[in-house]
Design an enzyme around this catalytic site. Structure first.
Site, PDB file in Angstrom:
ATOM      1  N   ALA A 163       0.805  -1.223   0.000  1.00 26.02           N
ATOM      2  CA  ALA A 163       0.000   0.000   0.000  1.00 26.02           C
ATOM      3  C   ALA A 163       0.836   1.269   0.000  1.00 26.02           C
ATOM      4  O   ALA A 163       0.313   2.363   0.216  1.00 26.02           O
ATOM      5  CB  ALA A 163      -0.931  -0.003   1.205  1.00 26.02           C
ATOM      6  N   ASN A 205       1.654  -4.551   7.419  1.00 34.86           N
ATOM      7  CA  ASN A 205       2.680  -5.252   6.648  1.00 34.86           C
ATOM      8  C   ASN A 205       3.619  -4.277   5.943  1.00 34.86           C
ATOM      9  O   ASN A 205       4.805  -4.569   5.753  1.00 34.86           O
ATOM     10  CB  ASN A 205       2.027  -6.164   5.601  1.00 34.86           C
ATOM     11  CG  ASN A 205       1.634  -7.512   6.159  1.00 34.86           C
ATOM     12  OD1 ASN A 205       2.485  -8.322   6.515  1.00 34.86           O
ATOM     13  ND2 ASN A 205       0.338  -7.768   6.239  1.00 34.86           N
ATOM     14  N   HIS A 259      -0.846   6.627   4.363  1.00 33.08           N
ATOM     15  CA  HIS A 259       0.517   6.266   4.761  1.00 33.08           C
ATOM     16  C   HIS A 259       1.442   7.437   4.440  1.00 33.08           C
ATOM     17  O   HIS A 259       1.500   7.896   3.297  1.00 33.08           O
ATOM     18  CB  HIS A 259       1.000   5.017   4.018  1.00 33.08           C
ATOM     19  CG  HIS A 259       0.190   3.800   4.289  1.00 33.08           C
ATOM     20  ND1 HIS A 259       0.216   3.140   5.496  1.00 33.08           N
ATOM     21  CD2 HIS A 259      -0.680   3.119   3.501  1.00 33.08           C
ATOM     22  CE1 HIS A 259      -0.597   2.102   5.445  1.00 33.08           C
ATOM     23  NE2 HIS A 259      -1.158   2.071   4.251  1.00 33.08           N
TER      24      HIS A 259
END
Length: 267
Positions: free
Chosen positions: A124, A190, A218
């Protein structure tokens, strides 16, 4: 033709299968599948004509070019080790398992010995090509700040003693190193392990639960003697599994597609 075996016929396994069948992943086919839940494996088999395998041992003995681990952190060691020993490349979705440095080194050394590859999708986040270049200098700092909707973090929050329904404003629910982060948020973070592997430097991780958030956000900061990288990505949650981002699934699809294509773009 890239022959693919899938271990774990849940959301990611189904998504990869869909993208093979609709032609997004070209020159590839699903040849074998395995899941502890036979019905899930049967569903994928019926869609693709793939062989339903009775075990991981059974699957890795098939004529395959690539084994996709889409099962769980706990299953990574067995799937990756048996795939490599049986002369198969392996794509690992549950990258969090590799926070265990002994396991990472074991699998890396095994892949080198047998002449096979371990593929880790970017997941991601973005900027990994630049980060790999930055690490050729001296990495000084790696920080990942992740903000997700409370619902996406619900299971982990409950395990940590939070009452998700009581979170009315954004709150930092974790701040620490990558190793502790993946233990406490195994289904959500992750990317912190992927980032740390790319940088060859343990990331500091901050996780924010935001009841008003609609997207998974993020924010990366990497400082090196060569330069500094700042990246901010806002991702739509993966419809089939809102705990992760749609981009994580698409990154795996892109990686597999690239394996079957003659031209590679990027580091």
């Amino acid at each position: 033709m890239l022959k693919i075996g899938i271990v774990g016929c849940g959301a990611i396994g189904n998504f990869i299968t869909k993208k093979v069948l609709d032609g997004t992943i070209k020159n590839a086919k699903i040849s074998a599948v395995y899941d502890r839940n036979f019905d899930k494996a049967k569903t994928l088999s019926e869609r693709t004509g793939a062989k339903i395998c009775s075990s991981i041992d059974d699957l890795v003995k098939e004529d395959l070019d690539l084994v996709v681990e889409a099962a769980s952190i706990k299953a990574v060691e067995e799937i990756a080790e048996k795939s490599l020993i049986n002369n198969k490349d392996v794509l690992i979705m549950s990258v969090g398992a590799l926070a265990d440095k002994k396991l990472f080194l074991k699998l890396r050394d095994l892949a080198k010995t047998v002449g096979r590859k371990i593929y880790l999708p970017s997941g991601a986040i973005g900027g990994l090509d630049a980060i790999k270049a930055l690490r050729l200098g001296e990495i000084e700092e790696v920080v990942l700040k992740t903000t997700k909707p409370v619902a996406a973090l619900e299971d982990a929050l409950k395990n940590l003693g939070y009452k998700p329904e009581d979170i009315k404003n954004p709150v930092i629910v974790f701040e620490g190193d990558v190793f502790k982060a993946i233990k406490e948020f195994p289904a959500n973070i992750n990317v912190s392990v992927t980032l740390s592997i790319a940088a060859e430097f343990p990331a500091k991780v901050v996780i924010v639960a935001d009841p008003n958030a609609k997207l998974n956000k993020h924010e990366l900061f990497v400082k090196s003697s060569i330069g500094t990288l700042r990246v901010c990505i806002e991702n739509v949650p993966f419809e089939e599994n809102p705990r992760t981002s749609a981009l994580a699934a698409y990154s795996a699809v892109r990686l597999i597609r690239d394996l079957a294509e003659p031209v590679k773009v990027g580091t």
